[in-house]
Design an enzyme around this catalytic site. Structure first.
Site, PDB file in Angstrom:
ATOM      1  N   LYS A  13       0.842  -1.211   0.000  1.00 37.07           N
ATOM      2  CA  LYS A  13       0.000   0.000   0.000  1.00 37.07           C
ATOM      3  C   LYS A  13       0.873   1.256   0.000  1.00 37.07           C
ATOM      4  O   LYS A  13       0.681   2.155  -0.807  1.00 37.07           O
ATOM      5  CB  LYS A  13      -0.906   0.040   1.248  1.00 37.07           C
ATOM      6  CG  LYS A  13      -1.788  -1.162   1.446  1.00 37.07           C
ATOM      7  CD  LYS A  13      -2.672  -1.018   2.673  1.00 37.07           C
ATOM      8  CE  LYS A  13      -1.944  -1.029   4.006  1.00 37.07           C
ATOM      9  NZ  LYS A  13      -1.310  -2.320   4.333  1.00 37.07           N
ATOM     10  N   ARG A  88      -9.623   0.792   8.560  1.00 38.51           N
ATOM     11  CA  ARG A  88      -9.140  -0.550   8.898  1.00 38.51           C
ATOM     12  C   ARG A  88     -10.275  -1.467   9.331  1.00 38.51           C
ATOM     13  O   ARG A  88     -10.049  -2.638   9.597  1.00 38.51           O
ATOM     14  CB  ARG A  88      -8.160  -0.493  10.077  1.00 38.51           C
ATOM     15  CG  ARG A  88      -6.794   0.036   9.738  1.00 38.51           C
ATOM     16  CD  ARG A  88      -6.086  -0.912   8.816  1.00 38.51           C
ATOM     17  NE  ARG A  88      -4.846  -1.418   9.323  1.00 38.51           N
ATOM     18  CZ  ARG A  88      -3.670  -0.841   9.133  1.00 38.51           C
ATOM     19  NH1 ARG A  88      -3.561   0.274   8.477  1.00 38.51           N
ATOM     20  NH2 ARG A  88      -2.582  -1.407   9.587  1.00 38.51           N
ATOM     21  N   ARG A 127      12.027  -5.835   5.666  1.00 33.10           N
ATOM     22  CA  ARG A 127      11.933  -4.374   5.542  1.00 33.10           C
ATOM     23  C   ARG A 127      12.871  -3.660   6.533  1.00 33.10           C
ATOM     24  O   ARG A 127      12.991  -4.032   7.691  1.00 33.10           O
ATOM     25  CB  ARG A 127      10.505  -3.898   5.808  1.00 33.10           C
ATOM     26  CG  ARG A 127      10.427  -2.377   5.874  1.00 33.10           C
ATOM     27  CD  ARG A 127       9.056  -1.819   5.784  1.00 33.10           C
ATOM     28  NE  ARG A 127       8.144  -2.388   6.756  1.00 33.10           N
ATOM     29  CZ  ARG A 127       6.840  -2.173   6.727  1.00 33.10           C
ATOM     30  NH1 ARG A 127       6.320  -1.413   5.796  1.00 33.10           N
ATOM     31  NH2 ARG A 127       6.061  -2.708   7.638  1.00 33.10           N
ATOM     32  N   ARG A 158      11.413  -1.704  11.651  1.00 32.41           N
ATOM     33  CA  ARG A 158      10.233  -1.183  12.342  1.00 32.41           C
ATOM     34  C   ARG A 158       9.915  -2.102  13.514  1.00 32.41           C
ATOM     35  O   ARG A 158      10.024  -3.317  13.381  1.00 32.41           O
ATOM     36  CB  ARG A 158       9.058  -1.149  11.355  1.00 32.41           C
ATOM     37  CG  ARG A 158       8.320   0.155  11.387  1.00 32.41           C
ATOM     38  CD  ARG A 158       7.378   0.261  10.237  1.00 32.41           C
ATOM     39  NE  ARG A 158       6.123  -0.434  10.483  1.00 32.41           N
ATOM     40  CZ  ARG A 158       5.072  -0.391   9.685  1.00 32.41           C
ATOM     41  NH1 ARG A 158       5.142   0.308   8.571  1.00 32.41           N
ATOM     42  NH2 ARG A 158       3.955  -1.029   9.971  1.00 32.41           N
ATOM     43  N   ARG A 169      -0.773  -9.029  13.140  1.00 35.25           N
ATOM     44  CA  ARG A 169      -1.245  -8.008  12.182  1.00 35.25           C
ATOM     45  C   ARG A 169      -2.020  -8.676  11.045  1.00 35.25           C
ATOM     46  O   ARG A 169      -3.044  -8.152  10.602  1.00 35.25           O
ATOM     47  CB  ARG A 169      -0.057  -7.217  11.617  1.00 35.25           C
ATOM     48  CG  ARG A 169       0.502  -6.201  12.609  1.00 35.25           C
ATOM     49  CD  ARG A 169       1.919  -5.792  12.280  1.00 35.25           C
ATOM     50  NE  ARG A 169       2.070  -5.076  11.036  1.00 35.25           N
ATOM     51  CZ  ARG A 169       3.245  -4.926  10.407  1.00 35.25           C
ATOM     52  NH1 ARG A 169       4.353  -5.443  10.917  1.00 35.25           N
ATOM     53  NH2 ARG A 169       3.301  -4.248   9.290  1.00 35.25           N
TER      54      ARG A 169
HETATM   55  P1  AP5 Z   1       4.857  -1.438   2.041  1.00 31.99           P
HETATM   56  O1  AP5 Z   1       4.635  -0.729   0.771  1.00 31.99           O
HETATM   57  O2  AP5 Z   1       5.322  -0.644   3.225  1.00 31.99           O
HETATM   58  O3  AP5 Z   1       3.559  -2.245   2.419  1.00 31.99           O
HETATM   59  P2  AP5 Z   1       2.290  -1.794   3.253  1.00 31.99           P
HETATM   60  O4  AP5 Z   1       1.120  -2.530   2.711  1.00 31.99           O
HETATM   61  O5  AP5 Z   1       2.206  -0.299   3.307  1.00 31.99           O
HETATM   62  O6  AP5 Z   1       2.697  -2.434   4.644  1.00 31.99           O
HETATM   63  P3  AP5 Z   1       2.745  -1.851   6.126  1.00 31.99           P
HETATM   64  O7  AP5 Z   1       3.469  -2.842   6.937  1.00 31.99           O
HETATM   65  O8  AP5 Z   1       3.250  -0.450   6.159  1.00 31.99           O
HETATM   66  O9  AP5 Z   1       1.212  -1.881   6.436  1.00 31.99           O
HETATM   67  P4  AP5 Z   1       0.545  -2.019   7.786  1.00 31.99           P
HETATM   68  O10 AP5 Z   1      -0.869  -1.917   7.378  1.00 31.99           O
HETATM   69  O11 AP5 Z   1       0.874  -3.197   8.606  1.00 31.99           O
HETATM   70  O12 AP5 Z   1       1.187  -0.834   8.616  1.00 31.99           O
HETATM   71  P5  AP5 Z   1       0.661   0.617   8.999  1.00 31.99           P
HETATM   72  O13 AP5 Z   1       1.825   1.474   9.072  1.00 31.99           O
HETATM   73  O14 AP5 Z   1      -0.501   1.015   8.176  1.00 31.99           O
HETATM   74  O15 AP5 Z   1       5.855  -2.648   1.768  1.00 31.99           O
HETATM   75  C1  AP5 Z   1       6.357  -3.464   2.796  1.00 31.99           C
HETATM   76  C2  AP5 Z   1       7.753  -3.964   2.375  1.00 31.99           C
HETATM   77  O16 AP5 Z   1       7.624  -4.775   1.208  1.00 31.99           O
HETATM   78  C3  AP5 Z   1       8.725  -2.834   1.983  1.00 31.99           C
HETATM   79  O17 AP5 Z   1      10.018  -3.210   2.359  1.00 31.99           O
HETATM   80  C4  AP5 Z   1       8.613  -2.755   0.447  1.00 31.99           C
HETATM   81  O18 AP5 Z   1       9.772  -2.301  -0.156  1.00 31.99           O
HETATM   82  C5  AP5 Z   1       8.330  -4.212   0.097  1.00 31.99           C
HETATM   83  N1  AP5 Z   1       7.461  -4.344  -1.071  1.00 31.99           N
HETATM   84  C6  AP5 Z   1       6.309  -3.667  -1.321  1.00 31.99           C
HETATM   85  N2  AP5 Z   1       5.770  -4.097  -2.483  1.00 31.99           N
HETATM   86  C7  AP5 Z   1       6.586  -5.072  -2.940  1.00 31.99           C
HETATM   87  C8  AP5 Z   1       6.556  -5.903  -4.100  1.00 31.99           C
HETATM   88  N3  AP5 Z   1       5.579  -5.824  -4.998  1.00 31.99           N
HETATM   89  N4  AP5 Z   1       7.553  -6.801  -4.279  1.00 31.99           N
HETATM   90  C9  AP5 Z   1       8.584  -6.890  -3.376  1.00 31.99           C
HETATM   91  N5  AP5 Z   1       8.662  -6.132  -2.261  1.00 31.99           N
HETATM   92  C10 AP5 Z   1       7.672  -5.215  -2.048  1.00 31.99           C
HETATM   93  O19 AP5 Z   1       0.071   0.345  10.460  1.00 31.99           O
HETATM   94  C11 AP5 Z   1       0.913  -0.018  11.539  1.00 31.99           C
HETATM   95  C12 AP5 Z   1       0.085  -0.142  12.805  1.00 31.99           C
HETATM   96  O20 AP5 Z   1      -0.526   1.136  13.121  1.00 31.99           O
HETATM   97  C13 AP5 Z   1      -1.102  -1.106  12.735  1.00 31.99           C
HETATM   98  O21 AP5 Z   1      -0.716  -2.431  13.007  1.00 31.99           O
HETATM   99  C14 AP5 Z   1      -2.018  -0.541  13.810  1.00 31.99           C
HETATM  100  O22 AP5 Z   1      -1.570  -0.867  15.081  1.00 31.99           O
HETATM  101  C15 AP5 Z   1      -1.829   0.971  13.635  1.00 31.99           C
HETATM  102  N6  AP5 Z   1      -2.785   1.553  12.685  1.00 31.99           N
HETATM  103  C16 AP5 Z   1      -2.510   2.123  11.466  1.00 31.99           C
HETATM  104  N7  AP5 Z   1      -3.630   2.583  10.901  1.00 31.99           N
HETATM  105  C17 AP5 Z   1      -4.642   2.290  11.747  1.00 31.99           C
HETATM  106  C18 AP5 Z   1      -6.038   2.499  11.702  1.00 31.99           C
HETATM  107  N8  AP5 Z   1      -6.639   3.089  10.657  1.00 31.99           N
HETATM  108  N9  AP5 Z   1      -6.784   2.081  12.755  1.00 31.99           N
HETATM  109  C19 AP5 Z   1      -6.219   1.484  13.826  1.00 31.99           C
HETATM  110  N10 AP5 Z   1      -4.895   1.242  13.926  1.00 31.99           N
HETATM  111  C20 AP5 Z   1      -4.110   1.649  12.892  1.00 31.99           C
END
Ligand code: AP5
Length: 215
Positions: A13, A88, A127, A158, A169
């Protein structure tokens, strides 16, 4: 144009949102980033959120919503946003509908990026990021040249990218977030994207979709 990125942790994402932001001049808003900033600043919200983030649980809706609405009120959001990580759950999606209605805005496209969980686990464990400038690295697809970033900052992992937290997660995604696929399918804005390909290949599909929608 307003875009929403849907997908399990590690689905890409953030990576795709960054590319869209650069090409289309939209603003990427990641609730994960807003929360991690609050944690690093040790604000009252950050201290509360940290407990949930470190376990891989969703942070309480009202706390995320406070940070998000503050950010959406900034004038730079007027040009259109890419919501990354919000909503979410169905409750947050309904709240978002209410907010958008108030501002007479709508979500134009929801990209739902899907990949097998085994692949997502590998990506998340690999990552890394720079503690100083935030630049992203990945030990498989984009490894850093040394233990330091080009800017001199230390390269770190992270805190929620560990086996146990990643497992939770992904479980939380299945229970709380996956139902949003159906939610946005009914609104006829959902576009499914095969995320098990290289980042530029996926982005090609994203661009084609945006063009098809007339933007
Ligand atoms: P990346 O692009 O960062 O993937 P992502 O889907 O954004 O993954 P995240 O881990 O950031 O998502 P998340 O939903 O767990 O975390 P968030 O910060 O939102 O890619 C990941 C890795 O893969 C990178 O190294 C990238 O280079 C690699 N990659 C990407 N695409 C690739 C491909 N096609 N091929 C190869 N490699 C690739 O949330 C974190 C925490 O915050 C949550 O757990 C929760 O506690 C809280 N939180 C956030 N939002 C909310 C909400 N709305 N409500 C409640 N809690 C929330």
């Amino acid at each position: 144009m307003n875009i929403l990125m849907l997908g399990a942790p590690g689905s890409g994402k953030g990576s795709q949102a960054e590319l869209i932001e650069n090409d289309y001049g939209l603003l990427q808003i990641s609730t994960g980033e807003l929360l991690r900033k609050a944690v690093s600043e040790k604000s009252a919200e950050g201290i509360r959120a940290d407990v949930y983030i470190s376990k891989g649980e969703l942070v309480p809706d009202e706390l995320v919503l406070k940070l998000l609405t503050e950010r959406l009120n900034d004038p730079d959001c007027n040009k259109g946003v890419i919501l990354d990580g919000f909503p979410r759950n169905v409750f947050q999606a309904e709240l978002l509908d209410g907010i958008l209605e108030k501002y007479r805005k709508k979500i134009d496209i929801v990209f739902n990026i899907e990949s097998p969980f085994e692949i997502l686990k590998e990506r998340l464990l690999a990552r890394r990021m720079c503690a100083k400038c935030g630049k992203g690295y990945n030990m498989i697809s984009n490894p850093p040249k040394s233990v330091y970033c080009e800017c001199g900052g230390e390269i770190i992992r992270r805190s929620d990218d560990n086996e146990a937290t990643i497992k939770n997660r992904l479980d939380v995604y299945l229970i709380s977030t996956k139902p949003l696929i159906n939610y946005y399918e009914k609104k006829e804005v959902l576009v499914n994207i095969d995320g098990n390909r290289k980042i530029p290949e996926i982005y090609q599909d994203v661009k084609v979709t945006i063009k098809k929608k007339g933007y």
